[in-house]
Design a protein around this motif. Structure first.
Motif, PDB file in Angstrom:
ATOM      1  N   MET A 151      34.630 -35.020 -32.525  1.00  0.00           N
ATOM      2  CA  MET A 151      33.488 -34.126 -32.742  1.00  0.00           C
ATOM      3  C   MET A 151      33.367 -33.169 -31.564  1.00  0.00           C
ATOM      4  SD  MET A 151      30.557 -36.757 -34.133  1.00  0.00           S
ATOM      5  CE  MET A 151      30.829 -37.779 -35.568  1.00  0.00           C
ATOM      6  N   SER A 152      33.275 -31.893 -31.864  1.00  0.00           N
ATOM      7  CA  SER A 152      33.143 -30.905 -30.793  1.00  0.00           C
ATOM      8  C   SER A 152      31.692 -30.683 -30.414  1.00  0.00           C
ATOM      9  CB  SER A 152      33.779 -29.572 -31.230  1.00  0.00           C
ATOM     10  OG  SER A 152      33.161 -29.105 -32.421  1.00  0.00           O
ATOM     11  N   ALA A 153      30.770 -31.004 -31.304  1.00  0.00           N
ATOM     12  CA  ALA A 153      29.344 -30.830 -31.017  1.00  0.00           C
ATOM     13  C   ALA A 153      28.576 -31.972 -31.654  1.00  0.00           C
ATOM     14  CB  ALA A 153      28.862 -29.488 -31.565  1.00  0.00           C
ATOM     15  N   TYR A 154      27.463 -32.310 -31.042  1.00  0.00           N
ATOM     16  CA  TYR A 154      26.637 -33.396 -31.547  1.00  0.00           C
ATOM     17  C   TYR A 154      25.299 -32.844 -32.016  1.00  0.00           C
ATOM     18  CZ  TYR A 154      29.979 -36.309 -28.961  1.00  0.00           C
ATOM     19  OH  TYR A 154      31.119 -36.913 -28.489  1.00  0.00           O
ATOM     20  N   ALA A 155      24.767 -33.456 -33.066  1.00  0.00           N
ATOM     21  CA  ALA A 155      23.474 -33.037 -33.607  1.00  0.00           C
ATOM     22  C   ALA A 155      22.356 -34.000 -33.233  1.00  0.00           C
ATOM     23  CB  ALA A 155      23.556 -32.911 -35.129  1.00  0.00           C
ATOM     24  N   GLU A 156      22.674 -35.280 -33.036  1.00  0.00           N
ATOM     25  CA  GLU A 156      21.627 -36.290 -32.847  1.00  0.00           C
ATOM     26  C   GLU A 156      21.733 -37.038 -31.526  1.00  0.00           C
ATOM     27  OE1 GLU A 156      21.278 -38.718 -36.319  1.00  0.00           O
ATOM     28  OE2 GLU A 156      20.815 -37.002 -37.599  1.00  0.00           O
ATOM     29  N   ILE A 157      22.718 -36.685 -30.720  1.00  0.00           N
ATOM     30  CA  ILE A 157      22.817 -37.195 -29.356  1.00  0.00           C
ATOM     31  C   ILE A 157      23.211 -36.037 -28.463  1.00  0.00           C
ATOM     32  CG2 ILE A 157      23.563 -39.467 -30.195  1.00  0.00           C
ATOM     33  CD1 ILE A 157      26.359 -38.790 -29.020  1.00  0.00           C
ATOM     34  N   THR A 158      23.129 -36.239 -27.153  1.00  0.00           N
ATOM     35  CA  THR A 158      23.721 -35.308 -26.202  1.00  0.00           C
ATOM     36  C   THR A 158      24.676 -36.080 -25.311  1.00  0.00           C
ATOM     37  OG1 THR A 158      21.958 -35.576 -24.552  1.00  0.00           O
ATOM     38  CG2 THR A 158      21.683 -33.826 -26.201  1.00  0.00           C
ATOM     39  N   TYR A 159      25.629 -35.354 -24.734  1.00  0.00           N
ATOM     40  CA  TYR A 159      26.658 -35.965 -23.882  1.00  0.00           C
ATOM     41  C   TYR A 159      26.898 -35.054 -22.700  1.00  0.00           C
ATOM     42  CZ  TYR A 159      31.221 -37.955 -22.534  1.00  0.00           C
ATOM     43  OH  TYR A 159      32.261 -38.547 -21.851  1.00  0.00           O
ATOM     44  N   GLU A 160      26.763 -35.609 -21.495  1.00  0.00           N
ATOM     45  CA  GLU A 160      27.049 -34.812 -20.307  1.00  0.00           C
ATOM     46  C   GLU A 160      27.629 -35.705 -19.223  1.00  0.00           C
ATOM     47  OE1 GLU A 160      23.447 -33.038 -18.913  1.00  0.00           O
ATOM     48  OE2 GLU A 160      22.280 -34.874 -19.121  1.00  0.00           O
ATOM     49  N   VAL A 161      28.462 -35.102 -18.391  1.00  0.00           N
ATOM     50  CA  VAL A 161      29.116 -35.824 -17.309  1.00  0.00           C
ATOM     51  C   VAL A 161      28.777 -35.153 -15.991  1.00  0.00           C
ATOM     52  CG1 VAL A 161      31.318 -36.565 -16.310  1.00  0.00           C
ATOM     53  CG2 VAL A 161      31.013 -36.558 -18.794  1.00  0.00           C
ATOM     54  N   GLU A 162      28.343 -35.972 -15.028  1.00  0.00           N
ATOM     55  CA  GLU A 162      28.054 -35.491 -13.682  1.00  0.00           C
ATOM     56  C   GLU A 162      28.277 -36.639 -12.708  1.00  0.00           C
ATOM     57  OE1 GLU A 162      24.428 -33.408 -11.101  1.00  0.00           O
ATOM     58  OE2 GLU A 162      24.113 -33.975 -13.196  1.00  0.00           O
ATOM     59  N   ASP A 163      28.956 -36.349 -11.605  1.00  0.00           N
ATOM     60  CA  ASP A 163      29.207 -37.356 -10.571  1.00  0.00           C
ATOM     61  C   ASP A 163      29.910 -38.581 -11.131  1.00  0.00           C
ATOM     62  OD1 ASP A 163      27.958 -35.744  -8.670  1.00  0.00           O
ATOM     63  OD2 ASP A 163      26.004 -36.654  -9.026  1.00  0.00           O
ATOM     64  N   ARG A 164      30.847 -38.366 -12.040  1.00  0.00           N
ATOM     65  CA  ARG A 164      31.649 -39.428 -12.659  1.00  0.00           C
ATOM     66  C   ARG A 164      30.826 -40.354 -13.551  1.00  0.00           C
ATOM     67  NH1 ARG A 164      35.169 -42.160  -7.987  1.00  0.00           N
ATOM     68  NH2 ARG A 164      33.158 -42.184  -6.913  1.00  0.00           N
ATOM     69  N   ILE A 165      29.645 -39.895 -13.940  1.00  0.00           N
ATOM     70  CA  ILE A 165      28.764 -40.664 -14.822  1.00  0.00           C
ATOM     71  C   ILE A 165      28.564 -39.885 -16.123  1.00  0.00           C
ATOM     72  CG2 ILE A 165      26.480 -41.671 -15.100  1.00  0.00           C
ATOM     73  CD1 ILE A 165      26.331 -41.622 -11.967  1.00  0.00           C
ATOM     74  N   ALA A 166      28.877 -40.504 -17.258  1.00  0.00           N
ATOM     75  CA  ALA A 166      28.608 -39.900 -18.566  1.00  0.00           C
ATOM     76  C   ALA A 166      27.248 -40.397 -19.046  1.00  0.00           C
ATOM     77  CB  ALA A 166      29.684 -40.277 -19.573  1.00  0.00           C
ATOM     78  N   THR A 167      26.364 -39.462 -19.359  1.00  0.00           N
ATOM     79  CA  THR A 167      25.053 -39.828 -19.893  1.00  0.00           C
ATOM     80  C   THR A 167      25.013 -39.490 -21.377  1.00  0.00           C
ATOM     81  OG1 THR A 167      23.994 -39.426 -17.758  1.00  0.00           O
ATOM     82  CG2 THR A 167      22.565 -39.498 -19.696  1.00  0.00           C
ATOM     83  N   VAL A 168      24.818 -40.507 -22.196  1.00  0.00           N
ATOM     84  CA  VAL A 168      24.731 -40.363 -23.647  1.00  0.00           C
ATOM     85  C   VAL A 168      23.273 -40.582 -24.028  1.00  0.00           C
ATOM     86  CG1 VAL A 168      25.547 -41.213 -25.874  1.00  0.00           C
ATOM     87  CG2 VAL A 168      27.093 -41.232 -23.889  1.00  0.00           C
ATOM     88  N   THR A 169      22.653 -39.571 -24.644  1.00  0.00           N
ATOM     89  CA  THR A 169      21.219 -39.609 -24.908  1.00  0.00           C
ATOM     90  C   THR A 169      20.942 -39.498 -26.390  1.00  0.00           C
ATOM     91  OG1 THR A 169      20.842 -38.496 -22.779  1.00  0.00           O
ATOM     92  CG2 THR A 169      19.002 -38.537 -24.346  1.00  0.00           C
ATOM     93  N   LEU A 170      20.226 -40.475 -26.952  1.00  0.00           N
ATOM     94  CA  LEU A 170      19.745 -40.345 -28.326  1.00  0.00           C
ATOM     95  C   LEU A 170      18.768 -39.177 -28.347  1.00  0.00           C
ATOM     96  CD1 LEU A 170      19.023 -44.099 -29.239  1.00  0.00           C
ATOM     97  CD2 LEU A 170      21.213 -42.887 -29.088  1.00  0.00           C
ATOM     98  N   ASN A 171      18.958 -38.254 -29.288  1.00  0.00           N
ATOM     99  CA  ASN A 171      18.226 -36.986 -29.201  1.00  0.00           C
ATOM    100  C   ASN A 171      17.557 -36.622 -30.518  1.00  0.00           C
ATOM    101  OD1 ASN A 171      17.328 -34.686 -27.808  1.00  0.00           O
ATOM    102  ND2 ASN A 171      19.056 -33.467 -28.575  1.00  0.00           N
ATOM    103  N   ARG A 172      16.694 -37.530 -30.976  1.00  0.00           N
ATOM    104  CA  ARG A 172      15.829 -37.242 -32.126  1.00  0.00           C
ATOM    105  C   ARG A 172      14.389 -37.598 -31.737  1.00  0.00           C
ATOM    106  NH1 ARG A 172      16.393 -39.990 -36.967  1.00  0.00           N
ATOM    107  NH2 ARG A 172      15.792 -38.096 -38.062  1.00  0.00           N
ATOM    108  N   PRO A 173      13.862 -36.995 -30.690  1.00  0.00           N
ATOM    109  CA  PRO A 173      12.539 -37.415 -30.212  1.00  0.00           C
ATOM    110  C   PRO A 173      11.444 -37.234 -31.245  1.00  0.00           C
ATOM    111  CG  PRO A 173      13.200 -35.348 -29.189  1.00  0.00           C
ATOM    112  CD  PRO A 173      14.410 -35.883 -29.892  1.00  0.00           C
TER     113      PRO A 173
END
Length: 279
Positions: free
Chosen positions: A1-23
């Protein structure tokens, strides 16, 4: 998947943060979210620049569980699923189980039903003072999912697992911590920061290959019939340390009182004889 609709994904300082994104839906769990979470975990596991994954939610709740208003399951309810179908919470918990990278769940607000079962295979669960947990399946006339009947007793013991699952009651962060479901409890605005602090420590001080092997040793060998097969594997692993660059670096950096610089890669340098590889 090149883009996400219901989560976000980001990498910083060797840490990947996966966020559920349907607030707006309190991060209700959907089939698409399950698929996107699986893809994100694959992505983090393949990326040698990622050392740790944080799983969290956008908004005041981690997840209130399955959102059946989005169409229910990915099969025709009149004909039922085919033999290969797998329920969506277990798709996520099983993928986290097989990760080479440690996964830290940073939880606040509600983590109920599928919103808690998908976290049971994480290595750490950090909660907030306003966290509420519930394995509420029996109160909805349904059954536990996410392979939670396997994971939960291993975390909290059979007696507590029976209480929580048979009663279906909702309970707070302090009970969860006392039972061993969560590792620590923080103020809501501090939970994600504490998770990042823990992730940075792991990334800075540990060997990625050692972490990957140790994580799977704990999971895969915990149900061995005796310590003997575990010790056989331990012996093979320890016997091979003479040719391990990370083992040399770990000792030398300790003696030189400096941070380690581990060079081995998870994708190429795990011992090929490990019984769980390529399964």
């Amino acid at each position: 998947m090149s883009a996400y609709a219901e989560i976000t994904y980001e990498v910083e300082d060797r840490i990947a943060t996966v966020t559920l994104n349907r607030p707006e839906a309190r991060n209700g769990y959907t089939i698409r979210m399950a698929d996107e979470l699986g893809d994100a975990m694959d992505r983090a596991d393949r990326d040698e620049d990622v050392r740790v994954v944080i799983l969290t939610g956008n908004g005041k709740d981690f997840s209130v569980g399955a959102d059946l208003t989005q169409g229910g399951f990915d099969f025709d309810p009149e004909t039922g699923p085919d033999a290969a179908w797998q329920e969506p919470a277990g798709r996520c918990s099983k993928r986290i189980f097989t990760m080479n990278k440690p996964v830290i769940a940073a939880l606040r607000g509600a983590a109920v039903g599928g919103g808690v079962t998908i976290t049971l295979s994480c290595d750490y669960r950090l909660a907030s003072t306003d966290s509420r947990f519930g394995f509420v399946f029996v109160r909805r006339g349904i059954y536990p999912e996410g392979a939670s009947a396997w994971f939960l007793p291993r975390l909290v013991g059979m007696g507590t697992a029976l209480d929580w699952m048979i009663s279906g009651r909702v309970f707070g962060a302090e009970e969860a911590k006392t039972a061993g479901l969560v590792h620590s409890v923080h103020e809501p605005e501090e939970v994600l920061g504490k998770a990042r602090e823990l992730a940075r420590e792991i990334a800075a001080t540990t060997s990625p290959v050692s972490v990957a092997v140790t994580r799977q040793l704990l999971y895969r060998m915990a149900s061995a019939e005796s310590p003997f097969p575990v010790h056989e594997l331990d012996s093979r692993l320890i016997g091979g340390l003479g040719s391990s660059p990370d083992a040399v670096e770990g000792v030398v950096s300790f003696l030189q009182k400096r941070p380690p610089e581990f060079s081995m890669r998870v994708d190429t340098d795990q011992p090929a004889y490990l019984p769980w590889l390529n399964k």
